[in-house]
Design an enzyme around this catalytic site. Structure first.
Site, PDB file in Angstrom:
ATOM      1  N   SER A 165       4.574  10.253   7.282  1.00  0.00           N
ATOM      2  CA  SER A 165       5.052  10.090   8.105  1.00  0.00           C
ATOM      3  C   SER A 165       6.631  10.407   8.800  1.00  0.00           C
ATOM      4  O   SER A 165       7.267  11.419   7.669  1.00  0.00           O
ATOM      5  CB  SER A 165       5.780   8.479   7.986  1.00  0.00           C
ATOM      6  OG  SER A 165       6.693   7.990   9.183  1.00  0.00           O
ATOM      7  N   TYR A 178       8.995   0.945   3.177  1.00  0.00           N
ATOM      8  CA  TYR A 178       8.177   2.332   3.589  1.00  0.00           C
ATOM      9  C   TYR A 178       8.383   3.864   2.960  1.00  0.00           C
ATOM     10  O   TYR A 178       7.142   4.443   3.277  1.00  0.00           O
ATOM     11  CB  TYR A 178       8.042   1.821   4.937  1.00  0.00           C
ATOM     12  CG  TYR A 178       6.745   2.572   5.896  1.00  0.00           C
ATOM     13  CD1 TYR A 178       5.815   1.973   6.290  1.00  0.00           C
ATOM     14  CD2 TYR A 178       7.433   3.854   6.344  1.00  0.00           C
ATOM     15  CE1 TYR A 178       4.866   3.083   6.193  1.00  0.00           C
ATOM     16  CE2 TYR A 178       7.003   4.240   7.262  1.00  0.00           C
ATOM     17  CZ  TYR A 178       5.509   4.092   7.547  1.00  0.00           C
ATOM     18  OH  TYR A 178       4.539   5.031   8.582  1.00  0.00           O
TER      19      TYR A 178
HETATM   20  P1  NAI Z   1      -3.244   0.949  11.867  1.00  0.00           P
HETATM   21  O1  NAI Z   1      -2.288  -0.405  11.438  1.00  0.00           O
HETATM   22  O2  NAI Z   1      -3.159   0.315  13.246  1.00  0.00           O
HETATM   23  O3  NAI Z   1      -4.141   0.784  10.828  1.00  0.00           O
HETATM   24  C1  NAI Z   1      -4.107   1.187  10.007  1.00  0.00           C
HETATM   25  C2  NAI Z   1      -5.464   0.690   9.035  1.00  0.00           C
HETATM   26  O4  NAI Z   1      -5.319   0.869   7.111  1.00  0.00           O
HETATM   27  C3  NAI Z   1      -6.404  -0.703   9.655  1.00  0.00           C
HETATM   28  O5  NAI Z   1      -7.092  -0.646   9.879  1.00  0.00           O
HETATM   29  C4  NAI Z   1      -6.078  -1.450   7.857  1.00  0.00           C
HETATM   30  O6  NAI Z   1      -7.161  -2.617   7.772  1.00  0.00           O
HETATM   31  C5  NAI Z   1      -6.188  -0.208   7.108  1.00  0.00           C
HETATM   32  N1  NAI Z   1      -5.207  -0.443   5.690  1.00  0.00           N
HETATM   33  C6  NAI Z   1      -4.136  -1.333   5.715  1.00  0.00           C
HETATM   34  N2  NAI Z   1      -4.404  -1.505   4.324  1.00  0.00           N
HETATM   35  C7  NAI Z   1      -5.334  -0.893   3.315  1.00  0.00           C
HETATM   36  C8  NAI Z   1      -5.996  -0.586   1.919  1.00  0.00           C
HETATM   37  N3  NAI Z   1      -5.284  -1.725   1.068  1.00  0.00           N
HETATM   38  N4  NAI Z   1      -6.899  -0.665   1.825  1.00  0.00           N
HETATM   39  C9  NAI Z   1      -8.224   0.204   2.806  1.00  0.00           C
HETATM   40  N5  NAI Z   1      -7.082   0.021   4.145  1.00  0.00           N
HETATM   41  C10 NAI Z   1      -6.202  -0.424   4.718  1.00  0.00           C
HETATM   42  O7  NAI Z   1      -1.815   1.495  11.553  1.00  0.00           O
HETATM   43  P2  NAI Z   1      -1.270   3.038  12.683  1.00  0.00           P
HETATM   44  O8  NAI Z   1      -0.974   3.129  12.898  1.00  0.00           O
HETATM   45  O9  NAI Z   1      -2.918   4.044  12.414  1.00  0.00           O
HETATM   46  O10 NAI Z   1      -1.101   3.831  10.697  1.00  0.00           O
HETATM   47  C11 NAI Z   1      -2.005   4.652  10.310  1.00  0.00           C
HETATM   48  C12 NAI Z   1      -1.391   5.329   9.383  1.00  0.00           C
HETATM   49  O11 NAI Z   1      -0.553   6.611  10.284  1.00  0.00           O
HETATM   50  C13 NAI Z   1      -0.533   4.581   7.818  1.00  0.00           C
HETATM   51  O12 NAI Z   1      -0.563   5.401   6.758  1.00  0.00           O
HETATM   52  C14 NAI Z   1       1.056   4.337   8.649  1.00  0.00           C
HETATM   53  O13 NAI Z   1       1.936   4.186   7.863  1.00  0.00           O
HETATM   54  C15 NAI Z   1       1.264   6.289   9.350  1.00  0.00           C
HETATM   55  N6  NAI Z   1       2.173   6.561  10.557  1.00  0.00           N
HETATM   56  C16 NAI Z   1       2.079   5.511  11.693  1.00  0.00           C
HETATM   57  C17 NAI Z   1       2.630   6.040  12.922  1.00  0.00           C
HETATM   58  C18 NAI Z   1       3.000   4.427  13.517  1.00  0.00           C
HETATM   59  O14 NAI Z   1       4.208   4.846  14.451  1.00  0.00           O
HETATM   60  N7  NAI Z   1       1.831   4.197  14.467  1.00  0.00           N
HETATM   61  C19 NAI Z   1       3.938   6.272  12.569  1.00  0.00           C
HETATM   62  C20 NAI Z   1       3.812   7.588  11.033  1.00  0.00           C
HETATM   63  C21 NAI Z   1       2.671   6.632   9.878  1.00  0.00           C
END
Ligand code: NAI
Length: 274
Positions: A165, A178
């Site tokens: 991130s 985070y």
């Molecule tokens: P999201 O919440 O839409 O998807 C995250 C996924 O990770 C979900 O399907 C969830 O079930 C899964 N997950 C959570 N804990 C888990 C675990 N212990 N084991 C297996 N799966 C698990 O989130 P998003 O936004 O798509 O985020 C994806 C990645 O991108 C994350 O690492 C987040 O920190 C990073 N990120 C997101 C940003 C944003 O603005 N959306 C910005 C910067 C980084």
């Protein structure tokens, strides 16, 4: 160069701009049931990759894999909790059974925490963030290495892409746990990039700013109008990023076109850190 002469120059090479080629690549992506992970899995499968999506969320993950299969794409789902070492090892054993090896592993699963000043953050919030966002990535990097080292030494390249991130490069208020976890992911990425280059295994990170996913929508729902505007306008482009704007870059990273990139943080933030 005028517009017409630039068109003439392009036509000498043909008007063919093929997408980054990932055809046949064996790719595992965690957190593939939602947001950035789901969008990336779909782009990769559409371009001919063989994809395992792994996630805690079974129902959503299974639905995505089922829809892909119905469109003749090569995608399967496997449940994992990245915070649990045994669960991660079982996932990679499944991947080896399925593919016999892995070309790319994308460590994307992640969680946020309720925005709070550091002195109000609970032990539970801190521990869970480190367990999923940092130790979870470490579990998967170690398991990926165990799979890739055999092939890497034999000359076949491996690539691990960690979704960190902008908060892993520079923090903002209220997200200390985070941010600590994501800075840790950057440390792991850079250390591994140096350690395993000789085994032909590369490590890079993707660093998005605010992207329109369920995670960010959940954050926005907890903020007042002023807070919401601050998030949307944090990027000089004055909008949230779209998942396709991350998944396209992830697909390029998965292709051989990224072959000299190692230990890099690919910032996708509309200019936020510029
Ligand atoms: P999201 O919440 O839409 O998807 C995250 C996924 O990770 C979900 O399907 C969830 O079930 C899964 N997950 C959570 N804990 C888990 C675990 N212990 N084991 C297996 N799966 C698990 O989130 P998003 O936004 O798509 O985020 C994806 C990645 O991108 C994350 O690492 C987040 O920190 C990073 N990120 C997101 C940003 C944003 O603005 N959306 C910005 C910067 C980084």
């Amino acid at each position: 160069m005028t517009e017409s002469s630039s068109i003439t120059a392009l036509s000498q090479y043909g008007n063919d701009f093929p997408a980054a080629n990932v055809s046949g690549k064996r790719i595992l992506i965690t957190g593939g049931a939602s947001g950035i992970g789901a969008a990336s899995a779909k782009v990769l499968a559409n371009r001919g990759a063989r994809v395992i999506i792994a996630d805690l969320a079974s129902e959503a993950g299974q639905a995505i894999a089922k829809e892909a299969s119905e469109h003749q794409k090569d995608m399967v789902f496997h449940k994992v909790d990245v915070a649990d070492k045994d669960s991660v090892n079982a996932l990679f054993a499944f991947a080896m059974q399925q593919f016999g090896g892995l070309d790319v592993v994308i460590n994307n699963a992640g969680i946020d925490h309720k925005p709070k000043p550091m002195h109000e953050l609970s032990d539970d919030d801190f521990d869970r963030n480190i367990a999923v966002n940092l130790k979870g990535v470490w579990h998967c990097m170690r398991a990926a290495l165990a799979c890739m080292l055999k092939e890497g030494v034999a000359g076949k390249p491996g690539h691990v892409i960690n979704v960190a991130s902008v908060a892993g490069l520079r923090s903002s208020p209220m997200i200390s746990a985070y941010s600590a976890a994501k800075h840790g992911v950057m440390g792991l990425t850079k250390s591994a990039a140096i350690e395993y280059a000789k085994a032909n295994i590369r490590f890079n990170a993707v660093c998005p700013s605010f992207i329109d996913t369920p995670m960010v929508q959940n954050t926005l729902s907890q903020l007042d109008e002023r807070g919401q505007k601050a998030i949307v306008k944090a990027s000089p482009l004055r909008r949230l990023g779209k998942v396709e704007e991350i998944s396209g870059a992830v697909a390029w990273l998965c292709s051989d076109e990224s072959s000299f990139m190692n230990g890099h943080a690919l910032t996708l933030d509309g200019g936020m850190l510029a």
